[in-house]
Design a protein around this motif. Structure first.
Motif, PDB file in Angstrom:
ATOM      1  N   ASP A   1       0.833  -1.216   0.000  1.00 40.19           N
ATOM      2  CA  ASP A   1       0.000   0.000   0.000  1.00 40.19           C
ATOM      3  C   ASP A   1       0.865   1.263   0.000  1.00 40.19           C
ATOM      4  O   ASP A   1       0.489   2.272   0.589  1.00 40.19           O
ATOM      5  N   ASN A   2       2.025   1.166  -0.648  1.00 42.78           N
ATOM      6  CA  ASN A   2       2.984   2.273  -0.749  1.00 42.78           C
ATOM      7  C   ASN A   2       3.674   2.601   0.573  1.00 42.78           C
ATOM      8  O   ASN A   2       4.238   3.685   0.719  1.00 42.78           O
ATOM      9  N   ASN A   3       3.630   1.679   1.538  1.00 41.26           N
ATOM     10  CA  ASN A   3       4.357   1.837   2.793  1.00 41.26           C
ATOM     11  C   ASN A   3       5.376   0.723   2.920  1.00 41.26           C
ATOM     12  O   ASN A   3       5.184  -0.377   2.380  1.00 41.26           O
ATOM     13  N   SER A   4       6.450   0.999   3.653  1.00 40.37           N
ATOM     14  CA  SER A   4       7.545   0.034   3.738  1.00 40.37           C
ATOM     15  C   SER A   4       8.191   0.095   5.115  1.00 40.37           C
ATOM     16  O   SER A   4       7.896   0.974   5.926  1.00 40.37           O
ATOM     17  N   SER A   5       9.114  -0.841   5.358  1.00 42.03           N
ATOM     18  CA  SER A   5       9.849  -0.884   6.618  1.00 42.03           C
ATOM     19  C   SER A   5      11.189  -1.568   6.380  1.00 42.03           C
ATOM     20  O   SER A   5      11.299  -2.460   5.531  1.00 42.03           O
ATOM     21  N   SER A   6      12.193  -1.160   7.160  1.00 44.97           N
ATOM     22  CA  SER A   6      13.495  -1.812   7.111  1.00 44.97           C
ATOM     23  C   SER A   6      13.747  -2.638   8.365  1.00 44.97           C
ATOM     24  O   SER A   6      14.853  -3.117   8.586  1.00 44.97           O
ATOM     25  N   SER A   7      12.718  -2.813   9.169  1.00 42.59           N
ATOM     26  CA  SER A   7      12.838  -3.604  10.393  1.00 42.59           C
ATOM     27  C   SER A   7      12.883  -5.093  10.066  1.00 42.59           C
ATOM     28  O   SER A   7      12.301  -5.545   9.077  1.00 42.59           O
ATOM     29  N   ALA A   8      13.550  -5.867  10.923  1.00 44.72           N
ATOM     30  CA  ALA A   8      13.591  -7.318  10.721  1.00 44.72           C
ATOM     31  C   ALA A   8      12.215  -7.934  10.946  1.00 44.72           C
ATOM     32  O   ALA A   8      11.812  -8.858  10.232  1.00 44.72           O
ATOM     33  N   SER A   9      11.483  -7.439  11.936  1.00 44.99           N
ATOM     34  CA  SER A   9      10.151  -7.962  12.266  1.00 44.99           C
ATOM     35  C   SER A   9       9.197  -6.786  12.486  1.00 44.99           C
ATOM     36  O   SER A   9       8.890  -6.427  13.624  1.00 44.99           O
ATOM     37  N   PRO A  10       8.719  -6.185  11.402  1.00 45.46           N
ATOM     38  CA  PRO A  10       7.874  -4.994  11.566  1.00 45.46           C
ATOM     39  C   PRO A  10       6.458  -5.339  12.019  1.00 45.46           C
ATOM     40  O   PRO A  10       5.941  -6.420  11.743  1.00 45.46           O
ATOM     41  N   ASN A  11       5.858  -4.402  12.736  1.00 46.87           N
ATOM     42  CA  ASN A  11       4.439  -4.460  13.068  1.00 46.87           C
ATOM     43  C   ASN A  11       3.781  -3.379  12.225  1.00 46.87           C
ATOM     44  O   ASN A  11       4.118  -2.206  12.349  1.00 46.87           O
ATOM     45  N   TYR A  12       2.828  -3.792  11.371  1.00 45.15           N
ATOM     46  CA  TYR A  12       2.206  -2.819  10.477  1.00 45.15           C
ATOM     47  C   TYR A  12       0.696  -2.923  10.571  1.00 45.15           C
ATOM     48  O   TYR A  12       0.144  -4.026  10.633  1.00 45.15           O
ATOM     49  N   CYS A  13       0.023  -1.764  10.564  1.00 48.88           N
ATOM     50  CA  CYS A  13      -1.438  -1.712  10.621  1.00 48.88           C
ATOM     51  C   CYS A  13      -1.977  -1.166   9.299  1.00 48.88           C
ATOM     52  O   CYS A  13      -1.579  -0.082   8.865  1.00 48.88           O
ATOM     53  N   TYR A  14      -2.879  -1.923   8.675  1.00 51.53           N
ATOM     54  CA  TYR A  14      -3.570  -1.481   7.458  1.00 51.53           C
ATOM     55  C   TYR A  14      -4.813  -0.702   7.881  1.00 51.53           C
ATOM     56  O   TYR A  14      -5.733  -1.267   8.464  1.00 51.53           O
ATOM     57  N   PRO A  15      -4.877   0.605   7.600  1.00 56.07           N
ATOM     58  CA  PRO A  15      -6.009   1.401   8.075  1.00 56.07           C
ATOM     59  C   PRO A  15      -7.268   1.261   7.227  1.00 56.07           C
ATOM     60  O   PRO A  15      -8.363   1.502   7.719  1.00 56.07           O
ATOM     61  N   THR A  16      -7.119   0.891   5.954  1.00 55.50           N
ATOM     62  CA  THR A  16      -8.283   0.849   5.065  1.00 55.50           C
ATOM     63  C   THR A  16      -8.445  -0.523   4.443  1.00 55.50           C
ATOM     64  O   THR A  16      -7.486  -1.292   4.316  1.00 55.50           O
ATOM     65  N   ALA A  17      -9.669  -0.813   4.025  1.00 56.88           N
ATOM     66  CA  ALA A  17      -9.993  -2.109   3.442  1.00 56.88           C
ATOM     67  C   ALA A  17      -9.295  -2.287   2.096  1.00 56.88           C
ATOM     68  O   ALA A  17      -9.032  -1.326   1.375  1.00 56.88           O
ATOM     69  N   GLY A  18      -8.978  -3.540   1.773  1.00 57.78           N
ATOM     70  CA  GLY A  18      -8.338  -3.865   0.505  1.00 57.78           C
ATOM     71  C   GLY A  18      -7.596  -5.180   0.614  1.00 57.78           C
ATOM     72  O   GLY A  18      -7.506  -5.782   1.687  1.00 57.78           O
ATOM     73  N   ASN A  19      -7.076  -5.637  -0.528  1.00 55.62           N
ATOM     74  CA  ASN A  19      -6.271  -6.849  -0.554  1.00 55.62           C
ATOM     75  C   ASN A  19      -4.844  -6.444  -0.910  1.00 55.62           C
ATOM     76  O   ASN A  19      -4.623  -5.833  -1.956  1.00 55.62           O
ATOM     77  N   TYR A  20      -3.898  -6.790  -0.050  1.00 54.72           N
ATOM     78  CA  TYR A  20      -2.527  -6.308  -0.182  1.00 54.72           C
ATOM     79  C   TYR A  20      -1.551  -7.475  -0.296  1.00 54.72           C
ATOM     80  O   TYR A  20      -1.675  -8.462   0.440  1.00 54.72           O
ATOM     81  N   LEU A  21      -0.596  -7.357  -1.231  1.00 51.92           N
ATOM     82  CA  LEU A  21       0.462  -8.341  -1.408  1.00 51.92           C
ATOM     83  C   LEU A  21       1.730  -7.792  -0.774  1.00 51.92           C
ATOM     84  O   LEU A  21       2.190  -6.703  -1.135  1.00 51.92           O
TER      85      LEU A  21
END
Length: 198
Positions: A83-103
């Motif tokens: 969803d155009n967001n990224s992380s360089s963490s080894a084990s990131p915690n990410y929250c999807y705020p809006t509905a959709g199907n994400y790869l």
């Protein structure tokens, strides 16, 4: 006139192009009328890390996921959450705020500087959340006619639960547009809970 003899490739050319899949020693022997000379070089091929598929995640928005992968020998991570967001963490915690199907994809840089990528390491199916909303025929009623008619204006809901806030009549309703008769004078807090198919 030079005669070239390459090993382990079988070539008599003055140069060769190779693409080894494992670490390989390449040698060449050059011969002319004065004799022969040999030289060798080791081409080191680093093993490709196994980047396993993590999981399929699903839930209502906001959907928060702890991503982790058990790959050893990693110098840096580059997660792409789809969803155009990224992380360089080894084990990131990410929250999807809006509905959709994400790869979700992951690129790794190993300790040797090699970059490896898995285009789909996980999927996140984020479901929409319904919105609860209602109106009533009047928010001030007379005790001689204590009936209130509620109109359900909710969106994205498939079932409803009404709580009318009357401690003397604790009956709830699952009707879309109910009516309720209050038992006495007072101020009552009406609540509407909505649920969708997810």
């Amino acid at each position: 006139s030079y005669i070239y003899n390459w090993a382990p490739v079988n070539s008599n050319n003055d140069s060769v192009t190779v693409s080894p899949v494992i670490t390989t020693v390449y040698s060449v022997t050059v011969t002319d009328v004065c004799g022969s000379l040999s030289d060798a070089v080791t081409l080191t091929v680093y093993p490709k890390p196994v980047i396993p598929y993590i999981a399929d995640y699903s839930g209502c928005a906001p959907l928060c996921i702890n991503f982790t992968t058990a790959v050893t020998g990693v110098a840096s991570y580059a997660w792409n959450f789809g969803d155009n967001n990224s992380s360089s963490s080894a084990s990131p915690n990410y929250c999807y705020p809006t509905a959709g199907n994400y790869l979700v994809s992951l690129s790794l840089t190993d300790l040797n500087g090699c970059v490896w990528k898995k285009d789909t390491i996980a999927t996140a199916d984020v479901f929409p959340v319904p919105t609860a909303d209602f109106t009533m025929n009047n928010d001030t009623i007379e005790i001689y006619e204590p009936v209130v008619y509620f109109t359900n204006n909710s969106t994205g809901a498939t079932s409803w639960l009404w709580k009318f806030g009357d401690p003397n009549n604790t009956i709830d309703s699952i009707i879309q547009d109910p009516q309720f008769t209050y038992t006495g004078i007072g101020s009552y807090n009406v609540e509407l809970f909505v649920i969708n198919q997810y």
